[in-house]
Design a protein around this motif. Structure first.
Motif, short mmCIF file in Angstrom:
data_model
loop_
_atom_site.label_atom_id
_atom_site.label_comp_id
_atom_site.label_asym_id
_atom_site.label_seq_id
_atom_site.Cartn_x
_atom_site.Cartn_y
_atom_site.Cartn_z
N THR A 1 5.86 5.67 -2.08
CA THR A 1 5.43 7.03 -1.72
C THR A 1 6.11 7.49 -0.43
N GLY A 2 6.20 8.81 -0.31
CA GLY A 2 6.74 9.40 0.92
C GLY A 2 8.23 9.15 1.08
N ASP A 3 8.71 9.51 2.25
CA ASP A 3 10.13 9.38 2.55
C ASP A 3 10.47 7.91 2.82
N PRO A 4 11.50 7.36 2.14
CA PRO A 4 11.84 5.95 2.39
C PRO A 4 12.21 5.69 3.85
N ILE A 5 12.81 6.71 4.49
CA ILE A 5 13.19 6.53 5.90
C ILE A 5 11.94 6.37 6.77
N VAL A 6 10.92 7.16 6.45
CA VAL A 6 9.67 7.07 7.23
C VAL A 6 9.03 5.70 7.00
N ARG A 7 9.06 5.25 5.73
CA ARG A 7 8.48 3.93 5.43
C ARG A 7 9.23 2.83 6.19
N GLN A 8 10.55 2.94 6.16
CA GLN A 8 11.37 1.94 6.84
C GLN A 8 11.09 1.95 8.35
N MET A 9 10.94 3.18 8.89
CA MET A 9 10.67 3.32 10.33
C MET A 9 9.33 2.66 10.68
N ILE A 10 8.32 2.89 9.83
CA ILE A 10 6.99 2.31 10.07
C ILE A 10 7.08 0.78 10.11
N GLU B 1 0.83 -1.21 0.00
CA GLU B 1 0.00 0.00 0.00
C GLU B 1 0.87 1.26 0.00
N MET B 2 1.95 1.23 0.77
CA MET B 2 2.81 2.42 0.85
C MET B 2 3.61 2.58 -0.44
#
Lengths: 188, 472
Positions: free
Chosen positions: B416-425, B412-413
């Motif tokens: 999109t968005g910052d890869p660091i934020v995705r990784q953190m999630i 779903e992600m």
């Protein structure tokens, strides 16, 4: 030591200006040199100075509140490294990059300071090699644009472009975080 | 089964095992004795914690495990208590009957009493202590003074009770181990089985329907559906209840399905389906079963495996949401459709009869079947599939079940968005033990439009004439 028009032109925010216009900006920019591990910007601070990096590499990082073994902890996570190519840094980085390194002839940081006198710093910036940089204050930039209003258009267009990109990324981040939040609520 | 009532003195709840109404019980809190009243509530007797089987462990580990089990049962505690009592008894005799025992040991050793040391005397008192504790009683020596006899009497009585306690602990441990080892199932045999957890009259009905369903199929040697029953019913009662289901391979595990060890014993991680019903085993017929443990059991099962399909039968609709959150796949509510059925008898006479007839498994006449989409018709239209069933089997295609893909957070992600934020999630969710994707879900598509595209994920819901089932 003052910056040169050539150095100013390498920064993407000023690349569409004429040599003459770059020279008038360069006159206002004092060049400073600093070693590695120097903090140039701190997240959450307010400032009216834009940093123009002419030589060297910096690491941009952000604070995140993350889950730890015994509760939560504030953790500084690197996001990206920016490096000049013309000229390249005088030495290799002090620490290995764990995030992508984006290279350009020169680059600017804290460009929102050219819009607001108390622009919030949205990330930490720390030097990873010796860095040669210049500082352009909002006051000085206003003085230049008062003298030559044609400078403002191209520069603010670049600043706006960056702001729009950041906004769209932030909106995607919010969407991802919201999605993850509800997912965790449902599955947790 | 246990009985529960309030202490007349301090109102503390007293739960008694193995006692009937009219017998005396003692309150643990105030110590007052009272008669168990006839009005005492019948409650489930909490079984002692069962030891885990050691079948999956290595020999060395198994031995260590068994030793830990013995320690847990209190065996060591009671043994240490025995040794302490024997020592105390011998010391008492040593101090109060020194001359008597010194004289006796001198006679035994053929020496003069002046040659006897304190150590000789202590060993002699220890000997007397052991002979008394083990109720052997050689009679070669006994206390002579009043004080010595007094302590001797106390020691004799306490040794009697202590011996009973100790033998009880050893016996219960051995019985428990024997029961458990009998229950260990073959991991190679039990794959894709169905677990029915809990016991009520409903279970027999479920088995009847399963048996009827099986009777429509040709007999396959060794291919009977594997069913594991988990409940606390006595083995002989279960044996009687299931003896007629000869087309089903039924195994009984005695225990509470809320216990993880019992779920593991039923090899839940290799099961295909698990039906949870309110457990009436261990309760009187008029006592209601505790449904609140079903969501907890679903949680426990989900912590062990995501593969098993969980079907819960409940009467309390308030538990529905908890069950969904816990990861239950299907929920069947008692009497959920009764109001619709009754109202339809008035508003749409004939509809309830129709539902009853086509909803029954193995009934005569027409019935609903879920059949695979013929491979040739994959990617075809609903109209084509409809015609296929009508022309070939005189069957009516009502719609489809569709295996809808589960939700995948990473998909779903995307980018999109910052890869660091995705990784953190993803890191944070994984560290919290939250899976990043949900399982596939079954959805229904009833009477779609003629040009509805069917895919390999569709299965057909067909109203069949029973005579045509075999052909389909």
């Amino acid at each position: 030591m003052k910056a040169t028009a050539k150095q100013i032109k390498k920064v993407n925010f000023f690349s569409s200006l004429t040599d003459q216009q770059c020279a008038s900006i360069a006159e206002m920019v004092e060049v400073v040199e600093c070693p590695a591990d120097e903090t140039l910007l701190t997240e959450g601070d307010f400032g009216d100075k834009m940093i123009l990096v002419f030589r060297g590499q910096v690491e941009v990082s952000k604070d995140f509140t993350l889950r730890a073994k015994d509760g939560f902890e504030l953790s500084q996570k690197p996001i990206i490294r920016l490096e000049t190519t013309d000229p390249a840094p005088v030495s290799g980085p002090k620490t290995e990059a764990v995030v992508p390194v984006v290279r350009s002839p020169a680059f600017g940081l804290g460009e929102f300071s050219l819009v607001l006198d108390k622009a919030i710093r949205t990330a930490h910036t720390v030097t990873t090699t010796p860095v040669q940089y210049g500082v352009l204050t909002l006051k000085n930039f206003k003085q230049i644009t008062d003298e030559d209003p044609t400078i403002a258009g191209p520069v603010y267009f670049e600043v706006a472009k960056n702001a729009v990109n950041s906004l769209s990324k932030a909106s995607e981040d919010i969407k991802n975080l919201t999605q993850a939040f509800f997912f965790a609520l449902l599955r947790g | 089964m246990a009985l529960r009532y309030s202490c007349p003195s301090c109102e503390m709840d007293i739960t008694v095992l193995y006692l009937e109404a009219g017998r005396k019980a003692k309150c643990k809190k105030c110590g007052a004795e009272s008669l168990v009243p006839p009005s005492a509530a019948k409650v489930r007797a909490e079984p002692p914690p069962l030891a885990r089987p050691a079948t999956s462990m290595g020999e060395g580990h198994a031995l260590g495990h068994r030793l830990r089990e013995i320690i847990k049962t209190g065996f060591v505690k009671y043994t240490a208590g025995t040794v302490a009592l024997v020592l105390v008894a011998s010391l008492l005799m040593f101090f109060f009957e020194y001359d008597n025992y010194a004289g006796s040991v001198a006679g035994h050793l053929g020496k003069d009493q002046s040659e006897i040391t304190a150590w000789d005397t202590f060993l002699h008192t220890l000997w007397w202590s052991l002979v008394t504790f083990t109720t052997v009683g050689y009679g070669d020596i006994s206390p002579a003074s009043h004080l010595g006899k007094f302590f001797g009497a106390i020691i004799m009585l306490s040794s009697f009770f202590w011996a009973i306690l100790l033998s009880g602990v050893v016996a219960s441990f051995l019985v428990e181990v024997a029961l458990r080892e009998d229950d260990t199932l073959d991991q190679n045999k039990f794959k894709g089985h169905t677990i029915i957890a809990g016991w009520s009259l409903m279970v027999e009905d479920i088995l009847k329907v399963m048996q009827t369903e099986e009777s429509t199929k040709p007999v396959v040697i060794g291919g009977a559906p594997l069913i594991i029953l988990i409940n606390e019913m006595p083995r002989d009662e279960i044996k009687r209840a299931v003896e007629n289901f000869d087309r089903l391979d039924i195994t009984h595990i005695s225990g509470r399905y809320t216990q993880e060890a019992v779920l593991e014993k039923a090899i839940v991680d290799q099961a295909e389906n698990m039906i949870l019903v309110p457990d009436k085993s261990g309760l009187a017929a008029e006592d209601p079963a505790d449904e609140n443990v079903i969501p907890l059991t679903v949680f426990a099962v989900r912590s062990l495996t995501d593969n098993v399909r969980l079907i819960a039968h409940i009467a309390n609709s308030e538990l529905k949401e908890q069950l969904v959150q816990a990861g239950c796949d299907e929920i069947v509510l008692t009497d959920e459709h009764t109001p619709d059925m009754i109202t339809n008898h008035i508003l749409n006479p004939g509809v309830p009869q129709l539902v009853e007839q086509i909803g029954a498994v193995g009934g005569d006449g027409h019935r609903l079947e879920i059949v695979d989409l013929p491979p040739l018709l994959i990617d075809s239209t609903h109209l084509n599939v409809f015609s296929y069933f009508k022309e070939n089997f005189s069957a009516l295609l009502l719609g489809y079940t569709v295996q809808a893909s589960g939700f995948d957070l990473e998909d779903e992600m995307g980018e999109t968005g910052d890869p660091i934020v995705r990784q953190m999630i993803t890191e944070q969710l994984q560290q919290s033990g939250i899976k990043l994707s949900s399982e596939e879900k079954m959805e229904l598509e009833i009477n779609p439009s003629d040009d509805y595209q069917v895919s390999a994920k569709n299965r057909c819901v067909v109203l069949m004439n029973n005579q045509n089932v075999e052909q389909a």
